[in-house]
Design an enzyme around this catalytic site. Structure first.
Site, PDB file in Angstrom:
ATOM      1  N   THR A   1     -16.721  -1.638  10.529  1.00  0.00           N
ATOM      2  CA  THR A   1     -16.700  -0.181  10.360  1.00  0.00           C
ATOM      3  C   THR A   1     -15.507   0.385  11.124  1.00  0.00           C
ATOM      4  O   THR A   1     -15.480   0.366  12.367  1.00  0.00           O
ATOM      5  CB  THR A   1     -17.994   0.466  10.897  1.00  0.00           C
TER       6      THR A   1
ATOM      7  N   LYS B   1     -18.648   5.020   4.618  1.00  0.00           N
ATOM      8  CA  LYS B   1     -19.442   4.412   5.704  1.00  0.00           C
ATOM      9  C   LYS B   1     -19.577   5.388   6.883  1.00  0.00           C
ATOM     10  O   LYS B   1     -20.656   5.533   7.471  1.00  0.00           O
ATOM     11  CB  LYS B   1     -18.762   3.110   6.137  1.00  0.00           C
TER      12      LYS B   1
ATOM     13  N   LYS C   1     -19.049   5.209  18.493  1.00  0.00           N
ATOM     14  CA  LYS C   1     -17.727   4.997  17.865  1.00  0.00           C
ATOM     15  C   LYS C   1     -17.707   5.621  16.466  1.00  0.00           C
ATOM     16  O   LYS C   1     -16.751   6.304  16.075  1.00  0.00           O
ATOM     17  CB  LYS C   1     -17.451   3.486  17.825  1.00  0.00           C
TER      18      LYS C   1
END
Ligand SMILES: NC(=O)C1=CN([C@@H]2O[C@H](COP(=O)(O)OP(=O)(O)OC[C@H]3O[C@@H](n4cnc5c(N)ncnc54)[C@H](OP(=O)(O)O)[C@@H]3O)[C@@H](O)[C@H]2O)C=CC1
Ligand SMILES: O=CCCC(=O)O
Length: 344
Positions: free
Chosen positions: A149, A224, A292
């Site tokens: 990701t 995502k 994150k």
């Protein structure tokens, strides 16, 4: 068939539960990856391998997600070569029959397609393009599939660098956590080289239950991040609800049950709620990675001037949880940041 898959990416899973050699793309794969397009240095490793599988597959990054994903490829009979920064995490896969190479460069050089499942943009970039990065083992005819990701900018940079070698690039981040990774039930959000997408579809179908092809590089990464931004805000809101119910004398276990039966039910609440009530957070999706993703999603929103005040508030909670030493706990430990806030 190829066109059908490209434009109708969600073929039923059972369609792919065939031996790979009888898969409709098998011959396409073998002709593309086992013949003239492969460099001579890699040619010997590209011969059809055991059980008729077409090519050597590399896997870089064997953390919570990478390990079970690579394991499923091995269990399916694929010829897998692994690398991980901490070498000991390769041991189990080696005992299952995986090969090992000491750098991403050497994995890429030995394999026709290399997957990477790294922690964040910095590590994804370093493993792909750093000193002994995969880039240096890539040549025309090979493919690099980044399932980490990361943000769209990082993905575009990796794509550009990989493609400069003549190789193909696909971004393919996943929805689904540790258990779906173990069960081969991930959801792939892919974008980039459509031919590579078709080539690796049988492998994605070993590791996942569905796949979306979203067009240009960056679209998979952005999809995502949007999904995880929603998930991060949901978890923060759920945590507030659990704590509030307890403070007003309700049983939070009953709240979990009530939520599970109504319109806001979500597998995530039902799965993680009971352990959250007990202040237990066994890591499936580490909190540091959720923070994150919130950070990267907020950057994405900023880039198009989209207000995201709820996600911004949730991000502050994840940052607070990190500062309380909860980085490696499951992201549901964001609840602890609210406890601390209430106590202070
Ligand atoms: N866990 C989950 O539920 C999900 C995670 N993701 C995403 O997948 C990716 C991996 O997640 P997950 O497996 O949980 O994370 P882990 O923290 O368990 O694993 C991270 C991996 O990255 C490697 N790594 C970290 N930094 C570096 C570096 N500087 N150089 C080389 N390798 C490095 C680690 O190596 P080492 O072993 O040496 O530390 C490890 O292999 C992340 O991008 C995450 O956001 C996506 C969907 C679900
Ligand atoms: O990135 C992590 C996603 C976790 C999940 O989809 O359950």
């Amino acid at each position: 068939m190829a066109l059908y898959t490209t434009f109708c990416p969600q073929l039923p899973k059972q369609f792919f539960k065939l031996p790979l050699s009888s898969h409709p793309f098998y011959h396409h794969w073998t002709s593309r990856f086992s013949s003239s397009t492969v460099s001579s240095s890699a040619a010997s490793s590209n011969e059809a391998s055991r059980d008729g599988f077409p090519a050597r597959i590399g896997f870089l990054g064997l953390g919570i997600m990478g390990l079970p994903m690579a394991q499923n490829l091995i269990k399916a009979g694929c010829d897998v070569t692994v690398w991980n920064r901490t070498k000991s995490k390769c041991d189990h896969l080696i005992s299952m029959g995986a090969k090992y190479e000491p750098s991403p460069q050497e994995v890429a050089s030995a394999c026709t397609v290399t997957f990477a499942m790294l922690a964040d943009p910095d590590s994804a970039l370093d493993v792909a393009c750093g000193k002994y990065g995969a880039l240096h083992g890539m040549t025309e005819g090979k493919g690099y599939v980044d399932v980490s990701t990361v943000d769209d900018t990082t993905s575009k940079l990796i794509s550009q660098r990989i493609k400069s070698t003549g190789a193909s690039f696909l971004e393919a981040p996943v929805s689904g956590s540790k258990k779906p990774a173990e069960d081969g039930q991930l959801i792939f959000l892919t974008a980039g080289d459509a031919t590579l997408y078709e080539m690796v579809s049988p492998l994605l179908d070993i590791m996942g239950k569905s796949r979306f092809y979203l067009g240009e590089i960056g679209n998979g990464a952005s999809m995502k991040l949007v999904v995880n931004m929603i998930m991060g805000s949901m978890m923060a809101s759920f945590s507030e609800g659990l704590l509030l119910s307890e403070k007003v004398g309700l049983d939070p276990n009953v709240l979990v049950e009530v939520v599970s039966q109504g319109a806001i039910s979500a597998p995530m609440f039902s799965m993680k709620g009971p352990s959250m009530v007990q202040s237990k957070y066994p890591p499936a999706f580490p909190l540091k990675h959720q923070q994150k993703d919130m950070r990267l999603a907020l950057g994405l929103a900023e880039s198009v001037s989209q207000p995201t005040p709820i996600a911004a508030a949730a991000n502050e909670l994840y940052k607070a949880a990190k500062s309380h030493g909860l980085s490696d706990q499951d992201f549901s430990a964001v609840l602890e940041a609210l406890k601390t806030k209430l106590e202070n």
